[in-house]
Design a protein around this motif. Structure first.
Motif, PDB file in Angstrom:
ATOM      1  N   THR A 211       0.807  -1.190   0.388  1.00 23.91           N
ATOM      2  CA  THR A 211      -0.189  -0.294  -0.044  1.00 23.91           C
ATOM      3  C   THR A 211       0.967   1.255  -0.090  1.00 23.91           C
ATOM      4  OG1 THR A 211      -0.159  -0.253   2.398  1.00 23.91           O
ATOM      5  CG2 THR A 211      -2.118  -0.768   1.012  1.00 23.91           C
TER       6      THR A 211
ATOM      7  N   ASP B 127       2.484   1.982  -2.965  1.00 24.16           N
ATOM      8  CA  ASP B 127       2.218   1.569  -4.657  1.00 24.16           C
ATOM      9  C   ASP B 127       1.238   3.569  -4.412  1.00 24.16           C
ATOM     10  OD1 ASP B 127       1.011  -0.838  -5.344  1.00 24.16           O
ATOM     11  OD2 ASP B 127       0.011  -0.683  -4.011  1.00 24.16           O
ATOM     12  N   TYR B 128       1.128   4.218  -3.247  1.00 29.53           N
ATOM     13  CA  TYR B 128       0.718   4.954  -3.147  1.00 29.53           C
ATOM     14  C   TYR B 128       1.959   6.077  -3.163  1.00 29.53           C
ATOM     15  CZ  TYR B 128       0.258  10.108  -1.213  1.00 29.53           C
ATOM     16  OH  TYR B 128      -0.882  11.377  -1.036  1.00 29.53           O
ATOM     17  N   ASP B 129       3.557   5.927  -3.117  1.00 29.38           N
ATOM     18  CA  ASP B 129       4.249   6.787  -2.945  1.00 29.38           C
ATOM     19  C   ASP B 129       5.582   6.704  -4.416  1.00 29.38           C
ATOM     20  OD1 ASP B 129       6.754   7.822  -2.181  1.00 29.38           O
ATOM     21  OD2 ASP B 129       7.804   6.145  -2.898  1.00 29.38           O
TER      22      ASP B 129
ATOM     23  N   GLY C 218       0.739   7.185  -6.848  1.00 32.14           N
ATOM     24  CA  GLY C 218      -0.358   8.127  -6.058  1.00 32.14           C
ATOM     25  C   GLY C 218      -1.894   7.334  -5.850  1.00 32.14           C
ATOM     26  N   ILE C 219      -1.133   5.861  -6.060  1.00 36.76           N
ATOM     27  CA  ILE C 219      -2.745   5.063  -5.598  1.00 36.76           C
ATOM     28  C   ILE C 219      -3.306   5.047  -4.200  1.00 36.76           C
ATOM     29  CG2 ILE C 219      -3.380   2.750  -5.973  1.00 36.76           C
ATOM     30  CD1 ILE C 219      -1.545   1.999  -8.083  1.00 36.76           C
ATOM     31  N   VAL C 220      -4.253   5.002  -3.696  1.00 36.98           N
ATOM     32  CA  VAL C 220      -5.121   5.224  -2.221  1.00 36.98           C
ATOM     33  C   VAL C 220      -5.778   3.668  -2.314  1.00 36.98           C
ATOM     34  CG1 VAL C 220      -6.149   5.633  -0.739  1.00 36.98           C
ATOM     35  CG2 VAL C 220      -4.588   7.439  -2.325  1.00 36.98           C
ATOM     36  N   ARG C 221      -4.925   2.562  -2.186  1.00 33.51           N
ATOM     37  CA  ARG C 221      -5.917   1.476  -2.031  1.00 33.51           C
ATOM     38  C   ARG C 221      -7.325   1.573  -1.224  1.00 33.51           C
ATOM     39  NH1 ARG C 221      -3.511  -4.462  -1.903  1.00 33.51           N
ATOM     40  NH2 ARG C 221      -1.666  -3.411  -2.792  1.00 33.51           N
TER      41      ARG C 221
END
Length: 287
Positions: A99, A102-104, A107-110
């Motif tokens: 998670t 993925d965000y770093d 930019g995905i906020v699971r």
């Protein structure tokens, strides 16, 4: 530590022993939420529910035990002890797979995905003919081909919509419907037996009553008796995980019914204090 350089202290708290939140009280419910774990639970658009367990407490206990073992090993090499600092929040964070990267990176906020993982297909629950649900997981290409054969639909394995992992992820809804239609015509035991024989991962969603009767768990002593001092009888509970080949664990009892119940045994028999010394410690409020 001044008396014993090898002493190891294990501390479990809500937020850890340092940082701006170190002094705050913490419970598993808040730790699960603050760590981002709760945000990923539930269904899209709905409130983030909790699992009907204090998951954060259990995770922190497991990480604390791992930390204690690591500290014991280091002590065996250096002779030095240390503090094992385990936080409920960090324990919940540690199991969240990719998670953060993925965000770093993207930019995905699971977020929550209900009964499945987005883009991982097929891997979901499907309702059987009697209304109960079974889990079918065949997201690997080779396993998916076996699933198609077992369903009598071998052509699906080469269908461009489902031919590889990415394609199945893009067409997840359609694939779930096809498998769901197949499962809805069959009893759960028939689904699981058929797929297991074909080498497809599947299984029931058991209640605790069904878990207690599971022959696999019983054969591995995972439904184990232990003495419970509170009710003064043997009570069944989980067995010892993992199973060690040479020194398998056993359960003596379910733990103390009240704080300090085994002080005499620990300080007396194990540490060698006599009755007068124990009485003095009680008088001083140490015990």
């Amino acid at each position: 530590r001044e008396r014993n350089r090898g002493i190891i202290l294990v501390r479990v708290s809500g937020y850890g022993q340092t940082g701006p939140d170190a002094g705050k009280a913490g419970y598993a419910s808040v730790a699960e939420a603050a760590s981002g774990l709760r945000h990923m639970n539930g269904f899209p658009g709905g409130p983030p529910p909790r699992l009907a367990l204090s998951l954060g407490d259990s995770l922190a206990g497991m990480f604390a035990a791992q930390g204690a073992l690591a500290a014991l090993y280091r002590r065996s090499v250096t002779g030095e002890g240390q503090v094992v600092d385990t936080a409920l929040t960090e324990s919940c964070l540690a199991i969240q797979e990719s998670t953060i990267p993925d965000y770093d990176v993207g930019g995905i906020v699971r977020g929550p995905s209900g009964t499945r993982l987005e883009g991982i297909a097929p891997s979901n629950i499907y309702q059987s003919a009697n209304g109960s649900w079974v889990v079918i997981a065949a997201n690997q290409d080779t396993v998916f081909r076996r699933l198609c054969q077992a369903m009598g639909r071998p052509e699906l394995a080469t269908d461009e919509r489902f031919a590889d992992h990415l394609a199945r992820g893009r067409n997840q809804d359609e694939l779930d419907k096809l498998i769901g239609d197949w499962a809805a015509q069959r009893e759960p035991h028939d689904i699981i037996a058929t797929l297991s024989e074909a080498g497809v991962i599947s299984g029931p969603i058991n209640t605790v009553a069904e878990v207690m009767e599971d022959p696999q768990l019983q054969s591995r002593n995972m439904i184990a008796d232990h003495w419970d001092e509170r009710v003064q009888r043997n009570v069944k509970g989980p067995g010892v995980v993992p199973v060690l080949s040479e020194t398998p664990g056993t359960i003596r009892n379910g733990g103390s019914a009240r704080p300090g119940e085994h002080n005499d045994e620990v300080y007396g028999r194990l540490l060698g204090l006599d009755a007068a010394q124990l009485a003095a410690l009680r008088e001083e409020g140490v015990l």
